[in-house]
Structures are given as C-alpha cells and as structure tokens.
Design an enzyme around this catalytic site. Sequence first.
Site, PDB file in Angstrom:
ATOM      1  N   PRO A 127      77.425  43.485  45.480  1.00 44.85           N
ATOM      2  CA  PRO A 127      76.235  43.936  46.192  1.00 44.85           C
ATOM      3  C   PRO A 127      74.970  43.203  45.776  1.00 44.85           C
ATOM      4  O   PRO A 127      74.951  42.452  44.789  1.00 44.85           O
ATOM      5  CB  PRO A 127      76.156  45.430  45.829  1.00 44.85           C
ATOM      6  CG  PRO A 127      76.911  45.553  44.551  1.00 44.85           C
ATOM      7  CD  PRO A 127      78.003  44.539  44.624  1.00 44.85           C
ATOM      8  N   ILE A 128      73.912  43.431  46.494  1.00 45.05           N
ATOM      9  CA  ILE A 128      72.623  42.784  46.248  1.00 45.05           C
ATOM     10  C   ILE A 128      72.154  43.051  44.821  1.00 45.05           C
ATOM     11  O   ILE A 128      72.162  44.190  44.354  1.00 45.05           O
ATOM     12  CB  ILE A 128      71.571  43.304  47.244  1.00 45.05           C
ATOM     13  CG1 ILE A 128      72.002  42.995  48.680  1.00 45.05           C
ATOM     14  CG2 ILE A 128      70.206  42.679  46.973  1.00 45.05           C
ATOM     15  CD1 ILE A 128      71.161  43.709  49.732  1.00 45.05           C
ATOM     16  N   GLY A 129      71.752  41.997  44.125  1.00 45.41           N
ATOM     17  CA  GLY A 129      71.158  42.146  42.806  1.00 45.41           C
ATOM     18  C   GLY A 129      72.123  42.200  41.645  1.00 45.41           C
ATOM     19  O   GLY A 129      71.695  42.347  40.495  1.00 45.41           O
ATOM     20  N   THR A 169      74.562  34.861  41.972  1.00 45.33           N
ATOM     21  CA  THR A 169      74.077  33.490  41.859  1.00 45.33           C
ATOM     22  C   THR A 169      74.000  33.044  40.403  1.00 45.33           C
ATOM     23  O   THR A 169      74.351  31.898  40.076  1.00 45.33           O
ATOM     24  CB  THR A 169      72.698  33.350  42.531  1.00 45.33           C
ATOM     25  OG1 THR A 169      72.811  33.731  43.914  1.00 45.33           O
ATOM     26  CG2 THR A 169      72.200  31.917  42.464  1.00 45.33           C
ATOM     27  N   GLU A 223      74.282  30.736  48.957  1.00 42.30           N
ATOM     28  CA  GLU A 223      74.015  31.245  50.295  1.00 42.30           C
ATOM     29  C   GLU A 223      72.521  31.167  50.614  1.00 42.30           C
ATOM     30  O   GLU A 223      71.666  31.203  49.733  1.00 42.30           O
ATOM     31  CB  GLU A 223      74.496  32.693  50.438  1.00 42.30           C
ATOM     32  CG  GLU A 223      73.736  33.708  49.610  1.00 42.30           C
ATOM     33  CD  GLU A 223      74.186  35.124  49.911  1.00 42.30           C
ATOM     34  OE1 GLU A 223      74.660  35.362  51.032  1.00 42.30           O
ATOM     35  OE2 GLU A 223      74.045  35.979  49.019  1.00 42.30           O
ATOM     36  N   TYR A 277      64.707  44.770  56.154  1.00 41.19           N
ATOM     37  CA  TYR A 277      64.552  45.761  55.098  1.00 41.19           C
ATOM     38  C   TYR A 277      63.513  46.816  55.457  1.00 41.19           C
ATOM     39  O   TYR A 277      63.524  47.922  54.910  1.00 41.19           O
ATOM     40  CB  TYR A 277      64.165  45.080  53.780  1.00 41.19           C
ATOM     41  CG  TYR A 277      65.296  44.313  53.147  1.00 41.19           C
ATOM     42  CD1 TYR A 277      66.582  44.839  53.097  1.00 41.19           C
ATOM     43  CD2 TYR A 277      65.097  43.052  52.595  1.00 41.19           C
ATOM     44  CE1 TYR A 277      67.628  44.133  52.528  1.00 41.19           C
ATOM     45  CE2 TYR A 277      66.142  42.338  52.007  1.00 41.19           C
ATOM     46  CZ  TYR A 277      67.403  42.891  51.976  1.00 41.19           C
ATOM     47  OH  TYR A 277      68.443  42.208  51.416  1.00 41.19           O
ATOM     48  N   ASP A 321      78.438  31.452  45.675  1.00 34.83           N
ATOM     49  CA  ASP A 321      77.922  32.758  45.286  1.00 34.83           C
ATOM     50  C   ASP A 321      78.067  33.787  46.409  1.00 34.83           C
ATOM     51  O   ASP A 321      77.355  34.791  46.449  1.00 34.83           O
ATOM     52  CB  ASP A 321      76.474  32.665  44.804  1.00 34.83           C
ATOM     53  CG  ASP A 321      75.484  32.288  45.907  1.00 34.83           C
ATOM     54  OD1 ASP A 321      75.922  31.992  47.048  1.00 34.83           O
ATOM     55  OD2 ASP A 321      74.264  32.283  45.621  1.00 34.83           O
TER      56      ASP A 321
END
Length: 219
Positions: free
Chosen positions: A12-14, A18, A35, A47, A86
């Site tokens: 998930p995000i965060g 990367t 990405e 968002y 990533d």
Amino acid sequence: MMNTPFITVEGPIGVGKTSLSKAIADHYQFHLLKEIVEENPFLGKFYTNIEEWSFQTEMFFLCNRYKQLEDITKNYLQRNKPVVADYHIYKNLIFAKRTLKKEQYDKYVKIYEILTADMPTPRLIIYLHASLSTLLTRIAARGREIERNIDPDYLLQLSEDYEIAMAEWEKNNPSVPVIRLNGDSLDFVNNKQDLITIFKQLDQHFQKGASSNETTRQI
C-alpha cells in the site's frame, strides 16, 4: 528472458516500496523501474474527490505502467538485463476495484486484460505490509504535497484490499514466489541489519533459480 531476474515490490501507499527497490537495485546492480506518481495530473484531485476523479486517475496509471513495462521488456529483459520495479501492474486492479463504479470497472478490466496479455511476469514479488499508523507516519515524513489529503479510511481499506489481492495472486500464480515483509518490524531504511536480512532471503531465491516453487515466507 525467462531466466532474467525480474522482481517487483508491492504494498500500500507509504509502505516503502521505492526505498526497498532502490536498495535492491544498488546492491545487485539491477535496473530500477520506478512508477510514475507525481506526474499524474489527476492524482491531487483524486485524493480530494475520489468518486469524481477515479477513472481518469486509474487510466493514466494503467497507460503509463503499460508503456514502462513495454520499454523495460525491450530494453532490458530481452537483453538479459535484470530489473527490479517498485510496482506490479496487477496493482491497477486493486485500486480500480476500490475506487471505480461497477460500469467503469468492467470497462477498465477489459482494457487492462488487453494491455497486459503479453506483459512480463515477475519471477519474484516482495510484498510489504504495515499498520495504518506506520503508513501515515511514512507518508507524512516524505511530505508529498499531492498526498496531503489522503483519507486514513481510504488507506486502511487499501491495505485490506492488498491482503485479499495478494492472497488471490498466490493462489492463481503458484510458480511466482512471494516474500512477505512486515513494515512495522522491519526498518530497512534506517537499520542496515534489516536490509541485510532481506538480501539474504533474496540470495536464497536467486540460488534456487527461476524454476523453483517455494513456499511463501513471512519475516
């Protein structure tokens, strides 16, 4: 190309995709595929208003990831040059299923299947997961303006979606090993020993070769 290492890092995000991908690329001298995120012109609006901007956002990501994978296939994998990415393009379905209306999602899946029909399959997936508090802390620390309005509830739902999607992936793709890494207990950015632990596990996979069918591991 089948014997050329192609690794994808997902989560998930965060969660640190990367950062880990960069570390792997540096350690093994792999090409790093990152990405496109901040270049997406719809992401900030997404968002703020997910329902209004979800289709545009997801289509931008799909088309750009398709182009990136097409390029690395031609310029790296077909030339026996290893790659670590990533992301896995499979993530498009995870996000789209959460954000798109049914009619939009049905159309999106058709486009996705056409574009990804001949895309390379990774030899290994590294799946990073972490608690909501860890994700929010890391998102705040990197300070991306476009992520300032992320709804914690959306992030929590996304984490749950990832758990379901990765379980489905493992069931449907038994020949592609998945390494699960707990981002709450592993700090591979600030703790060198944690990173060494991950490298040791990757070494084991590389040594066993592309044809091995290993059991999913949990650190």
